[in-house]
Design a protein around this motif. Structure first.
Motif, short mmCIF file in Angstrom:
data_model
loop_
_atom_site.label_atom_id
_atom_site.label_comp_id
_atom_site.label_asym_id
_atom_site.label_seq_id
_atom_site.Cartn_x
_atom_site.Cartn_y
_atom_site.Cartn_z
N LEU A 270 8.39 1.16 8.47
CA LEU A 270 7.17 1.94 8.67
C LEU A 270 6.64 2.53 7.36
O LEU A 270 5.67 3.29 7.37
CB LEU A 270 7.44 3.08 9.67
N ASP A 271 7.30 2.18 6.24
CA ASP A 271 6.83 2.68 4.95
C ASP A 271 5.47 2.10 4.62
O ASP A 271 4.99 1.16 5.26
CB ASP A 271 7.84 2.35 3.86
N LYS A 272 4.87 2.63 3.57
CA LYS A 272 3.49 2.25 3.23
C LYS A 272 3.40 0.77 2.93
O LYS A 272 4.34 0.14 2.42
CB LYS A 272 3.02 3.06 2.03
N PRO A 273 2.24 0.15 3.21
CA PRO A 273 2.07 -1.29 2.98
C PRO A 273 2.10 -1.60 1.49
O PRO A 273 1.81 -0.76 0.64
CB PRO A 273 0.68 -1.59 3.57
N LYS A 282 -7.27 0.80 10.88
CA LYS A 282 -7.18 1.30 12.24
C LYS A 282 -6.26 2.51 12.26
O LYS A 282 -5.44 2.68 11.37
CB LYS A 282 -6.63 0.21 13.18
N PRO A 283 -6.38 3.38 13.27
CA PRO A 283 -5.50 4.55 13.34
C PRO A 283 -4.05 4.12 13.54
O PRO A 283 -3.75 3.25 14.37
CB PRO A 283 -6.02 5.32 14.57
N ASP A 284 -3.16 4.72 12.78
CA ASP A 284 -1.74 4.44 12.93
C ASP A 284 -1.24 5.05 14.24
O ASP A 284 -1.53 6.22 14.53
CB ASP A 284 -0.96 5.02 11.75
N PRO A 285 -0.51 4.29 15.08
CA PRO A 285 -0.07 4.82 16.38
C PRO A 285 0.92 5.97 16.26
O PRO A 285 1.12 6.72 17.22
CB PRO A 285 0.57 3.61 17.07
N TYR A 294 -2.68 -5.79 10.66
CA TYR A 294 -2.90 -7.23 10.71
C TYR A 294 -2.13 -7.78 11.90
O TYR A 294 -0.93 -7.49 12.06
CB TYR A 294 -2.42 -7.88 9.41
N PRO A 295 -2.75 -8.56 12.79
CA PRO A 295 -2.05 -9.06 13.99
C PRO A 295 -0.81 -9.89 13.63
O PRO A 295 -0.88 -10.83 12.84
CB PRO A 295 -3.10 -9.95 14.67
N MET A 296 0.32 -9.51 14.20
CA MET A 296 1.57 -10.20 13.90
C MET A 296 1.56 -11.65 14.37
O MET A 296 2.27 -12.49 13.82
CB MET A 296 2.74 -9.45 14.56
#
Length: 637
Positions: A270-273, A282-285, A294-296
Motif C-alpha cells: 500500500l506504499d506510494k506508487p 481516484k479516491p483511495d479506498p 490502474y485496473p489489475m
C-alpha cells in the motif's frame, strides 16, 4: 568552462581540492570558533544545497522561472542561475522546519526516546530527540533530497515531459564520501554510513554482499577438505543443504535488524506508487486521498497473454542453443580428435554468448515489466526478477544439467562448469573494472580541460564551488538500481551450490572475486555515478526467493550426482534390488526435511526486533486510548 565533460579525473581533482579546503575550514572553526565570512558562506551554502535541476537548451527564461515559482509554493528555497544559453541551474534547499514537516507528511519511521520505532510527528519533535541528539540529526543524509523530490517532482512533471528539464539529482557530500575510501585496516563495511548516505536499498545490498562473502568462507574451507580427503558425496550434499539454509535464514534475521533500525520493516504493497506508474486519479479506498489507480485486469492480461509467452519462447531458445553447442563439440571432436585445442572454442564461445544473452534478455524483461504497469517498486522488481530467473537458470545451467543427467559424464560436467564459472567471473571483473577504466582513459582524449570559470560568467554565479560541483557531477552517469549487482551475485551463487559435488573450488573463486568486487562497487557508486536518490526497502525482495530456489535446486542436483556414482548405485541395488530409485527419493526427502526443520528453528526476526514492534503497537494503542478519553472529556465539558 566548456560543455559538460564526463572526465572522471577532472571530477576527482575538483573533489579532492574541495575536500581539503572544507576540512581546513572545519578545523579552523573548531580551533578558533570563527572563520572568514566568505569562506563560512561558501561552506554553509555547500552543505545546504540538496538538489540540482538542470534545464535543457530548449527551456526559456520564463520556463525556468515558472518551475522556480511552483517549487517555492512548497516552501522550498531556490536559487536560479542562468550561466549561459546551455547552462541553466536551479538549486533547491529547505529549512529544517520545512524538512521536518515533509518528514511528518511522508510518515518516516524514527526511533523515539522510549526505544520504539514510531511515525515521525512534527508536533512532538522532543519525543524523537535521543540523548545527545539535535534536531538536525533527526533526518539522515539520504532522506532530505528524497523529501524534497517527492513533493516537487509531481508538480513539475509536465515540464519534464515537455523536455524543459534535462536532469534532477542530489549533489554528493564531498566530506561524507571520505568514509567510503578503501581502508585495509577495516574488517567490515560501514553499512550504517552507506545507508545514511545512499538509502536502505543500497545499504541492504552492501549488507547482503558482505554477509554472503563472509559466509563463503565455510564452503571454501569445506571445498579444500573435499579435495584433500575425498569426502563422501552424501556428506557434501548434507553440508550444502545445511549451509545454504542457515545462510539464508540468518540473513533474514540480519535483514530484519537492518530494516527495523532503518524504519522500513513495516513497508507494504500500500506504499506510494513508483514514479513510472500510470493510471487515473481516484479516491483511495483506505485514506480517501486522490491517488493513481490502474485496473489489475489489464496488468494480468499483459502478464499472461504477452509477457509469459515471450519469456517461455526465450527459455526454449536458450535451451536449444545450449544443446546446439554439444552438436558443434561433437563435430569438432570427429574432425580434429580429442586432443585438439579447438575443443575449447565451443564452450568459450557459449560462455561469452551466455553473458550477451543475459544482457539482452535483461532489457527485454525490463521492457515487458514496464508494460505491465505495476504499482509499487517492490511489485515491479518482484515480477522483473521472476522473469529473469526463469531465463537465467536455463541460460546458465541447462547445459550442466544435460551433461550431468542425460549424458551422465561427470568429467565433462566438471570441465564445463569450471570453464563457464571462470569466464563468468572474468566478464564480471572486466565489467566492474572496465567502466572505471574507460572513464579514466577519457582523460587522454578529453577535448576540454579544467580551467577557471570565465569572468563574464562569474556575475551570474552566486556560489562558484557549488556551480563547479554541479557542472562536473551533471556529466556523470546515472545510477539506476542494484538490479545488475544482485543478478551477478545470484548467478555466482548458482555456480557455487548447484554442482558442488564436482566443483569444490567454486566457492574459493567466488570468495576471492567478492572481496574485490564489493570495493569496486563502492568506488563506482561514489565516483562514476551521480548520487542516486535513496530508495526505501525492507528486504532484498524477490532476490531472496531466487536464492532460496537455487538452494532447493542444489539439493536435488547434488543428490542426483550422488546417485550417479557407480558405488552408490551398486549399494542400493544390492539392498533394495526391486526399487533402487526409491532410495534417491527417500534421501532427498530426508534432506528436504532437514532444511525445513532448520527453517522453522531459526526465526526470521530476532527477539529484540519482535519486542520492539510489539512495544510500538502497545504505545500506539495507549496513545489512541488517551486521545479517546481526551475527546470524551471535552464533550462532557
Amino acid at each position: 568552462m566548456g560543455p559538460r565533460t564526463r572526465n572522471i579525473i577532472e571530477n576527482q581533482l575538483f573533489r579532492r581540492q574541495r575536500s581539503l579546503k572544507l576540512e581546513a575550514l572545519q578545523k579552523q572553526r573548531s580551533q578558533y570558533g570563527t572563520i572568514d565570512v566568505a569562506d563560512d558562506e561558501e561552506a554553509e551554502t555547500f552543505g545546504k544545497t540538496y538538489i540540482v535541476i538542470i534545464f535543457t537548451e530548449k527551456a526559456k527564461l520564463r520556463h525556468c522561472q515558472d518551475v522556480e515559482k511552483i517549487i517555492q509554493e512548497f516552501d522550498i528555497q531556490t536559487t536560479l542561475e542562468i550561466v549561459s544559453k546551455t547552462e541553466k541551474y536551479l538549486y533547491l534547499s529547505a529549512s529544517l522546519d520545512t524538512l521536518l514537516r515533509l518528514a511528518d507528511a511522508a510518515e518516516l519511521e524514527k526511533m523515539t526516546t522510549t526505544g520504539s520505532m514510531q511515525k515521525f510527528n512534527h508536533g512532538c519533535v522532543s519525543d524523537f530527540l535521543l540523548p545527545g541528539m539535535t534536531k538536525e540529526q533527526i533526518l539522515h543524509y539520504c532522506e532530505t533530497p528524497v523529501l524534497i523530490k517527492d513533493v516537487v517532482e509531481p508538480a513539475i512533471r509536465s515540464y519534464i515531459q515537455k523536455g524543459y528539464i534535462e536532469d534532477m539529482f542530489p549533489l554528493h557530500d564531498i566530506l561524507y564520501l571520505d568514509r567510503f575510501k578503501l581502508d585495509l585496516k577495516r574488517t567490515t563495511l560501514p553499512i550504517e554510513d552507506i545507508r545514511n548516505y545512499f538509502g536502505s536499498s543500497i545499504g541492504l545490498y552492501f549488507g547482503f554482499i558482505e554477509f554472503y562473502t563472509k559466509a563463503l568462507v565455510f564452503p571454501a574451507l569445506f571445498g579444500i577438505l573435499q579435495c584433500i580427503m575425498e569426502l563422501n558425496l552424501s556428506l557434501v550434499c548434507s553440508f550444502y543443504v545445511v549451509w545454504t539454509t542457515i545462510f539464508l535464514e540468518l540473513w533474514k534475521r540480519r535483514c530484519a535488524g537492518y530494516s527495523y533500525r532503518w524504519g522500513t520493516i513495516e513497508m507494504s504493497s500500500l506504499d506510494k506508487p513508483r514514479a513510472a506508474y500510470q493510471g487515473q486519479l481516484k479516491p483511495d479506498p483506505i485514506t480517501g486521498k486522490m491517488t493513481l489507480h490502474y485496473p489489475m485486469r489489464y496488468t494480468y492480461l499483459q502478464m499472461y497473454c504477452i509477457s509469459y509467452p515471450v519469456v517461455l519462447g526465450c527459455v526454449v531458445a536458450a535451451g536449444w542453443f545450449a544443446l546446439y553447442q554439444f552438436q558443434i563439440e561433437a563435430e569438432v571432436l570427429a574432425d580434429f580428435g580429442a586432443d585438439s585445442w579447438l575443443l575449447y572454442i565451443p564452450v568459450i564461445v557459449q560462455s561469452v554468448l551466455i553473458a550477451i544473452f543475459s544482457w539482452a534478455y535483461e532489457k527485454l524483461a525490463t521492457f515487458l515489466t514496464n508494460l505491465e504497469n505495476h504499482r509499487t517498486r517492490s511489485q515491479y522488481e518482484r515480477h522483473r526478477v521472476n522473469k529473469l530467473m526463469l531465463f537465467e537458470i536455463v541460460n546458465n545451467f541447462f547445459s550442466q544439467f544435460y551433461i550431468a543427467f542425460v549424458l551422465q559424464d561427470l568429467k565433462q560436467l566438471k570441465y564445463q562448469l569450471m570453464m563457464q564459472l571462470l569466464i563468468f567471473q572474468l566478464l564480471c571483473i572486466a565489467q566492474e573494472i572496465g567502466i572505471p577504466l574507460m572513464a579514466v582513459l577519457r582523460q587522454k582524449y578529453a577535448k576540454y580541460r579544467h580551467k577557471e570559470v570565465q569572468p563574464e560568467k562569474l556575475s551570474a554565479i552566486s556560489n562558484k564551488p557549488r556551480y563547479e560541483q554541479a557542472f562536473y557531477e551533471s556529466g556523470l552517469d546515472a545510477y539506476h538500481s542494484t538490479y545488475e549487482d544482485y543478478l551477478q551475485v545470484c548467478i555466482q551463487f548458482g555456480y557455487v551450490v548447484l554442482f558442488a559435488a564436482v566443483a569444490p573450488f567454486a566457492a574459493i573463486g567466488a570468495l576471492i572475486n567478492n572481496v574485490f568486487a564489493v570495493h569496486i562497487d563502492m568506488f563506482k557508486l561514489c565516483n562514476i555515478f551521480k548520487r542516486p536518490f535513496a530508495r526505501r526497502a525492507k528486504n532484498i525482495g524477490a532476490w531472496q526467493l531466487a536464492f532460496e530456489l537455487l538452494s532447493v535446486m542444489s539439493l536435488l542436483s547434488n543428490c542426483g550426482l550422488l546417485f550417479l556414482q557407480p558405488n552408490v548405485k551398486q549399494f542400493f541395488s544390492h539392498w533394495v534390488p526391486s526399487i533402487p530409485d526409491l532410495s534417491f527419493v527417500i534421501f532427498e526427502h530426508l534432506l528436504l526435511g532437514l532444511k525445513f526443520i532448520i527453517h522453522k528453528v531459526i526465526h526470521e526476526r530476532p527477539r529484540w526486533v519482535r519486542i520492539g514492534l510489539l512495544k510500538a503497537d502497545f504505545e500506539t494503542s495507549q496513545a489512541l486510548k488517551q486521545l479517546k478519553k481526551f475527546k470524551a472529556a471535552n464533550k462532557m465539558a
